[in-house]
Design an enzyme around this catalytic site. Structure first.
Site, PDB file in Angstrom:
ATOM      1  CE  LYS A  51      22.107 -23.774 -24.476  1.00  0.00           C
ATOM      2  NZ  LYS A  51      20.718 -23.532 -24.898  1.00  0.00           N
ATOM      3  CE  LYS A  58      28.933 -18.766 -20.131  1.00  0.00           C
ATOM      4  NZ  LYS A  58      28.180 -17.539 -19.821  1.00  0.00           N
ATOM      5  CE1 TYR A 100       5.438   0.219  -6.855  1.00  0.00           C
ATOM      6  CE2 TYR A 100       7.604   0.397  -5.822  1.00  0.00           C
ATOM      7  CZ  TYR A 100       6.801   0.346  -6.951  1.00  0.00           C
ATOM      8  OH  TYR A 100       7.399   0.438  -8.193  1.00  0.00           O
ATOM      9  CG  ASP A 101       0.151  -0.078  -4.646  1.00  0.00           C
ATOM     10  OD1 ASP A 101      -0.678  -0.923  -4.272  1.00  0.00           O
ATOM     11  OD2 ASP A 101       1.164  -0.366  -5.341  1.00  0.00           O
ATOM     12  CB  SER A 145      26.631 -19.716 -31.887  1.00  0.00           C
ATOM     13  OG  SER A 145      25.992 -18.918 -32.846  1.00  0.00           O
ATOM     14  CB  ALA A 159      -0.925  -0.016   1.205  1.00  0.00           C
ATOM     15  CE  LYS A 164      20.074 -28.040 -25.972  1.00  0.00           C
ATOM     16  NZ  LYS A 164      19.429 -27.550 -27.214  1.00  0.00           N
ATOM     17  NE  ARG A 201      22.893 -15.470 -30.434  1.00  0.00           N
ATOM     18  CZ  ARG A 201      22.950 -15.931 -31.685  1.00  0.00           C
ATOM     19  NH1 ARG A 201      21.881 -15.870 -32.473  1.00  0.00           N
ATOM     20  NH2 ARG A 201      24.065 -16.459 -32.158  1.00  0.00           N
ATOM     21  CD  GLU A 237      18.580 -17.244 -22.743  1.00  0.00           C
ATOM     22  OE1 GLU A 237      19.669 -16.695 -23.040  1.00  0.00           O
ATOM     23  OE2 GLU A 237      17.994 -18.050 -23.475  1.00  0.00           O
TER      24      GLU A 237
HETATM   25  C1  LIG Z   1      28.880 -15.406 -23.690  1.00  0.00           C
HETATM   26  C2  LIG Z   1      28.662 -16.774 -24.351  1.00  0.00           C
HETATM   27  C3  LIG Z   1      28.813 -16.639 -25.870  1.00  0.00           C
HETATM   28  C4  LIG Z   1      29.666 -17.789 -23.835  1.00  0.00           C
HETATM   29  C5  LIG Z   1      27.266 -17.241 -23.996  1.00  0.00           C
HETATM   30  N1  LIG Z   1      26.348 -17.281 -24.961  1.00  0.00           N
HETATM   31  C6  LIG Z   1      25.091 -17.702 -24.680  1.00  0.00           C
HETATM   32  N2  LIG Z   1      24.212 -17.725 -25.742  1.00  0.00           N
HETATM   33  C7  LIG Z   1      24.784 -17.689 -27.079  1.00  0.00           C
HETATM   34  C8  LIG Z   1      23.975 -18.503 -28.011  1.00  0.00           C
HETATM   35  N3  LIG Z   1      22.580 -18.187 -27.968  1.00  0.00           N
HETATM   36  C9  LIG Z   1      21.819 -18.415 -29.070  1.00  0.00           C
HETATM   37  N4  LIG Z   1      20.509 -18.080 -29.022  1.00  0.00           N
HETATM   38  C10 LIG Z   1      19.736 -18.322 -30.102  1.00  0.00           C
HETATM   39  C11 LIG Z   1      20.290 -18.894 -31.270  1.00  0.00           C
HETATM   40  C12 LIG Z   1      21.650 -19.212 -31.263  1.00  0.00           C
HETATM   41  N5  LIG Z   1      22.411 -18.976 -30.169  1.00  0.00           N
HETATM   42  C13 LIG Z   1      21.966 -17.938 -26.678  1.00  0.00           C
HETATM   43  C14 LIG Z   1      22.839 -17.301 -25.681  1.00  0.00           C
HETATM   44  C15 LIG Z   1      24.740 -18.097 -23.349  1.00  0.00           C
HETATM   45  C16 LIG Z   1      23.465 -18.542 -22.944  1.00  0.00           C
HETATM   46  C17 LIG Z   1      23.258 -18.914 -21.615  1.00  0.00           C
HETATM   47  C18 LIG Z   1      21.897 -19.360 -21.200  1.00  0.00           C
HETATM   48  N6  LIG Z   1      20.998 -19.635 -22.141  1.00  0.00           N
HETATM   49  O1  LIG Z   1      21.638 -19.463 -19.994  1.00  0.00           O
HETATM   50  C19 LIG Z   1      24.345 -18.816 -20.683  1.00  0.00           C
HETATM   51  N7  LIG Z   1      24.182 -19.162 -19.386  1.00  0.00           N
HETATM   52  N8  LIG Z   1      25.560 -18.383 -21.087  1.00  0.00           N
HETATM   53  C20 LIG Z   1      25.784 -18.028 -22.375  1.00  0.00           C
HETATM   54  N9  LIG Z   1      27.018 -17.592 -22.714  1.00  0.00           N
END
Ligand SMILES: CC(C)(C)c1nc(N2CCN(c3ncccn3)CC2)c2cc(C(N)=O)c(N)nc2n1
Length: 340
Positions: free
Chosen positions: A123, A299, A35-36, A81, A33, A323, A144, A181
């Site tokens: 991811k 990484k 905040y509002d 990518s 309240a 994955k 992106r 993301e």
């Molecule tokens: C900075 C780098 C390049 C290493 C990198 N690139 C990412 N991506 C690139 C490809 N991507 C992408 N998207 C659509 C089509 C092709 N590639 C989607 C993001 C990462 C995505 C995630 C995540 N999803 O949680 C993450 N924890 N770390 C990332 N780190």
């Protein structure tokens, strides 16, 4: 600065702090309240003095007039990518992490045998966006797209509650570009689809499509109703401010700047064996997570070692997505997908 401008600045800063506590820390310090009440006071002042509305005003969170189209934004630093490493499951159910071991060997080779430290992080199954802050204020956000250019979704991004409109903490960089993301949590996805069905609209297939559909709305007021979240995963450009030496320090810095971090779901280890153990733990935890992930990203932690390793064409040599197996009964065995 006259007292109305001072009052607008004070209300803007106060409401942004309260919003950060509520959405990012999940620890509100004032009742809704209150905040509002302050929010309506700021709305009234901005309506009476439009020229005094600030670029980080929390009233931007509700979204303005719809756009007729999205402008295109060129990424100064291409959004690359990720190479995919996949572990097929043999009949005993054990995973063959040969591709991760191969990644580890390529990294060690590229570093002349120096043992790397690795970061493993979720991811997130959402869509990648890039956020640009000048003097601490969010000035541009882009999807992106094809990696070289994307859509300008700045107005829509301003409605995402855990994306700061102004960076927190001192030592504000003159410029910083943060990538991460945008995703929709599972519970918000289920509630959205219920609303879709009730209103005779088609439900979304999965949270990623729902997040993408919500962010690529021309009407920010619709985006504002969709409860999106954001997790940072890299700093693409920076002028001034704290200079990180490792990826973990980059993530911690993003936390200090006011971003949400996937606490407890990231790790930093000196061996691939520990990385794979963490991957297995996360695979078990996955159904209980509030958001969808489709694997883990591994990484090299040291930024100097990342630069030393460079990229394979468009994807870094220093990072790989690991994955999870597709959940369908039939596990599709994918080849290593090294993005060229
Ligand atoms: C900075 C780098 C390049 C290493 C990198 N690139 C990412 N991506 C690139 C490809 N991507 C992408 N998207 C659509 C089509 C092709 N590639 C989607 C993001 C990462 C995505 C995630 C995540 N999803 O949680 C993450 N924890 N770390 C990332 N780190």
């Amino acid at each position: 600065m006259n007292d109305t401008a001072a009052k607008i600045r004070e209300l803007t800063d106060l409401l942004n702090r309260y919003g950060y506590e509520y959405y990012t820390l999940d620890a509100p310090s004032v009742p809704d309240a209150e905040y509002d009440r302050l929010f309506h006071e700021l709305e009234a002042l901005e309506a009476a003095h439009p020229a005094l509305k600030l670029p980080d005003s929390p009233t931007l969170r509700v979204g303005g007039a719809p756009l007729s189209a999205f402008a295109q934004v060129r990424h100064e630093v291409p959004m690359l990518s990720l190479s995919n490493a996949f572990s097929p499951q043999d009949e005993s159910g054990a995973f063959d992490h040969a591709e991760m071991t191969a990644f580890d060997e390529r990294v060690r080779g590229g570093l002349g045998g120096k043992p790397p430290q690795y970061v493993i992080e979720p991811k997130f199954d959402g869509l990648a966006v890039s956020l640009l802050y000048r003097d601490g204020v969010l000035v541009q956000a882009a999807t992106r797209g094809d990696g070289s250019s994307g859509e300008d979704v700045t107005q829509n991004i301003r409605t995402v509650s855990d994306i700061p409109l102004r960076l927190r903490g001192g030592d504000t960089p003159a410029l910083i570009e943060i990538r991460g993301e945008v995703l929709m949590f599972k519970a918000d996805f289920a509630a959205l689809n219920l609303r879709q069905e009730e209103n005779g609209r088609k439900p979304f297939a999965n949270p990623r499509n729902a997040a993408a559909g919500s962010l690529r709305q021309l009407d920010p007021r619709i985006t504002a109703q969709r409860k999106l979240h954001f997790f940072p995963y890299s700093i693409a450009r920076q002028e001034g401010g704290f200079s990180a030496g490792t990826h973990m320090q980059e993530l911690d810095y993003c936390g200090r700047l006011g971003f949400a971090l996937p606490e407890g779901n990231c790790g930093c280890f000196g061996s691939m064996a520990e990385i794979l153990a963490f991957y297995e733990q996360m695979r078990q935890k996955r159904p209980a997570l509030p958001y969808e992930i489709d694997g883990m990203v591994v990484k090299v932690n040291s930024l100097a070692q990342q630069h030393e390793l460079g990229f394979i064409s468009r994807a870094p040599r220093w990072a790989v997505a690991h994955k999870f197996p597709a959940e369908e009964a039939l596990t599709v065995v994918e080849a290593i997908d090294v993005q060229i």
